[in-house]
Design an enzyme around this catalytic site. Structure first.
Site, short mmCIF file in Angstrom:
data_model
loop_
_atom_site.label_atom_id
_atom_site.label_comp_id
_atom_site.label_asym_id
_atom_site.label_seq_id
_atom_site.Cartn_x
_atom_site.Cartn_y
_atom_site.Cartn_z
N ARG A 144 31.76 18.91 -1.24
CA ARG A 144 31.72 18.62 0.15
C ARG A 144 30.38 19.18 0.90
O ARG A 144 30.16 19.18 2.09
CB ARG A 144 32.92 19.51 0.65
N ARG A 176 40.19 22.62 1.94
CA ARG A 176 39.10 22.11 2.63
C ARG A 176 37.90 23.15 2.97
O ARG A 176 36.64 22.54 3.38
CB ARG A 176 39.48 21.48 4.00
N GLU A 199 31.85 9.82 2.04
CA GLU A 199 32.28 9.48 3.34
C GLU A 199 31.48 10.06 4.47
O GLU A 199 31.40 11.22 4.82
CB GLU A 199 33.65 10.45 3.54
N GLU A 245 30.05 10.92 8.08
CA GLU A 245 30.62 11.06 9.43
C GLU A 245 29.36 10.92 10.26
O GLU A 245 28.29 11.09 9.91
CB GLU A 245 31.11 12.43 9.59
N GLU A 254 34.33 8.27 11.48
CA GLU A 254 34.13 8.34 10.00
C GLU A 254 34.55 7.07 9.56
O GLU A 254 35.71 6.33 9.96
CB GLU A 254 34.98 9.39 9.34
N ASP A 280 0.74 -1.25 0.09
CA ASP A 280 -0.21 -0.01 0.12
C ASP A 280 1.14 1.05 0.03
O ASP A 280 1.49 1.72 1.24
CB ASP A 280 -0.86 -0.01 1.15
N GLU A 293 36.92 10.95 14.33
CA GLU A 293 36.90 12.56 13.58
C GLU A 293 37.37 13.62 14.47
O GLU A 293 37.69 13.34 15.71
CB GLU A 293 35.61 12.78 12.80
N GLU A 315 35.72 16.18 -5.10
CA GLU A 315 35.36 15.94 -3.88
C GLU A 315 34.08 17.04 -3.61
O GLU A 315 34.47 18.12 -3.54
CB GLU A 315 36.17 15.99 -2.76
N HIS A 365 30.64 13.92 2.37
CA HIS A 365 31.36 14.51 1.25
C HIS A 365 31.14 13.20 0.28
O HIS A 365 31.59 12.18 0.49
CB HIS A 365 32.89 14.62 1.53
N1 GLU Z 1 33.20 17.40 9.37
C1 GLU Z 1 33.43 18.28 8.53
C2 GLU Z 1 32.20 18.46 7.67
O1 GLU Z 1 31.25 18.93 8.44
C3 GLU Z 1 34.66 17.59 7.44
C4 GLU Z 1 35.74 17.18 8.04
C5 GLU Z 1 36.63 16.48 7.08
O2 GLU Z 1 37.18 17.06 6.28
O3 GLU Z 1 36.75 15.21 7.13
O4 GLU Z 1 32.19 18.63 6.50
MG MG Z 2 35.89 13.37 7.44
#
Ligand code: GLU
Ligand code: MG
Length: 442
Positions: free
Chosen positions: A333, A311, A129, A131, A191, A53, A184, A331, A240
């Site tokens: 993010r 980053r 990835e 977390e 992670e 359903d 982490e 990547e 990410h």
């Molecule tokens: N925890 C971070 C985020 O919120 C990333 C940390 C990392 O580069 O692994 O994206």
């Molecule tokens: Mg990380």
């Protein structure tokens, strides 16, 4: 009648000692749904599908059109190790009452976008990835983190090594290859990374991974949360996504001659994702809480730019290691683990393909910490920001035809309606912050 070619699966189930089968599918918000049947019943279901359903599933159909069918993808067979080996799962595709792939099924949305890439001779590979945080369960579900350790801590500071090892053992026994696991940056934050692969398969693994983490945590009296920003003042949790496009079995992002070893295809793809980044937020960072993570200072992206080691950038190009052409990737993010992996991969791919089809060129990469640039500097260099709230992100998505087309009318309308409903509810709340800030002084 059993489906043709399914005999091997039944042999395997017999050999594995499986007694029950979970038929899993996913709703629009990314929540896994399942029903359990016996192996005997599975013989019928493998061929004909299973009726259910659809009106009771978030974002699916209205009550008067509720007949839906689950059709198991036989290639997704895996024994669920935390059930003692008696239960196997199949991930299912959802069909409507006329036996057509259901437009509201997130797997169908991703399949359609992958088909589009395939017509261009391209295959989309992803490595997410995820977390997450581990909290102590004592006194209900409190907010006390399981430990006080930080990035890559080990030994007596990192109390969760055993929990992570359980997750790794379980996932590997199901056929997923794990790259590494670590503590982490934030207390209680972890992670576990797995090997990249085809987007449709990987989206299924993302959801299995979450179940594996939550199940292992429970065994140790802990609670695992994939909430993007559960704690004020420390890093939030991201998802990410490392991505590449492949052509004729080769990584089509690689180019020996380029400064960043990126092909023109990769550059167009990056340009497409930068162009759609604001609208993409509504899918990659789909909750109210997602926007508490996307702030400066916590390794989460805020500004729409790309770079190699940076980053703080939205798109990062990991450094090329000599001889590792297949590892060339970018990547993205912004996504967080509250997102629906099927929809995120579909939206990210269609944004990138828009760049490829229109041969868009990305701006110059930014190789400094963008968090440290002043507003004037950001403006001068033309670096835009991601939306500051879910409301802003939804408004962007409402103006983005490319992403709307990728989601399809059904998913676009149901997803944004649910998000705006949440926003309306959130806006009405009187928060602790407001009471602390105003109550005494006003
Ligand atoms: N925890 C971070 C985020 O919120 C990333 C940390 C990392 O580069 O692994 O994206
Ligand atoms: Mg990380």
């Amino acid at each position: 009648m059993a489906k043709e070619g399914s005999a091997d699966i039944f042999e395997r189930m017999k050999k594995d000692g499986v007694k029950f089968v979970d038929l899993e599918f996913v709703d629009i918000m990314g929540t896994v749904k399942a029903c359990e049947i016996t192996v005997e019943k599975m013989k019928e279901v493998a061929g004909e599908g299973l009726w259910f359903d659809g009106s009771s599933i978030e974002g699916f159909v209205r009550i008067y059109e509720s007949d839906m069918f689950l059709k198991p993808d036989l290639g997704s067979y895996a024994v669920l190790p935390w059930t003692g080996g008696t239960v196997a799962r199949f991930i299912c595709d959802v069909y409507d009452e006329k036996q057509r792939p259901f437009e509201g099924d997130p797997r169908n949305v991703l399949r359609k976008t992958l088909e589009r890439a395939k017509k261009m001779g391209l295959e989309y590979m992803v490595g997410p990835e995820l977390e997450f945080f581990l909290f102590r369960r004592e006194n209900g579900c409190g907010m006390e983190t399981h430990d006080k350790a930080s990035y890559f801590d080990l030994g007596n500071l990192d109390l969760a090594a055993e929990v992570r090892r359980d997750v790794v053992t379980h996932l590997e026994s199901m056929g997923l290859s794990i790259e590494m696991s670590h503590h982490e940056v934030a207390p209680g934050q972890h992670e576990i990374d797995f090997k990249y692969g085809r987007a449709l398969t990987v989206a299924g693994w993302v959801l299995t991974y979450k179940t594996a983490v939550k199940t292992a945590a429970r065994k140790y009296g802990l609670y695992a949360s994939f909430m993007p920003k559960p704690l004020f003042g420390v890093n939030g949790s991201g998802m990410h996504v490392h991505q590449s496009l492949w052509k004729d079995g080769q990584n089509a992002f690689f180019d020996e001659k380029d400064r960043y070893n990126l092909s023109p295809l990769a550059r167009h793809f990056i340009a497409g994702q930068l162009k759609h980044a604001r609208a993409l937020s509504a899918i990659a960072a789909p909750t109210i809480n997602s926007y508490k993570r996307l702030i400066p200072g916590y390794e989460a992206p805020v500004y729409i730019c790309w770079g190699r080691i940076n980053r703080s950038a939205l798109l990062r190009i990991p450094r090329y290691t000599e001889g590792k052409k297949s590892a060339t990737r970018c990547e993205y993010r912004a996504p967080d683990p509250s997102s629906n992996p099927y929809l995120v991969f579909a939206a990210m791919l269609s944004a990138g393909l828009d760049g490829v089809e229109n041969k868009l060129e990305p701006p110059e990469p930014i190789e400094e910490n963008v968090y440290h640039l002043s507003n004037e500097e950001l403006e001068k260099r033309g670096i835009p920001t991601l939306p500051h709230s879910l409301k802003d992100a939804v408004t962007e998505l409402q103006g983005d035809k490319v992403l709307q087309e990728a989601l399809g009318k059904h998913v676009f309308e149901k997803l944004t309606a649910a998000q705006l409903e949440d926003w309306k509810d959130y806006k009405r709340q009187v928060t602790k912050w407001e009471l602390d800030r105003y109550f005494d002084v006003l």
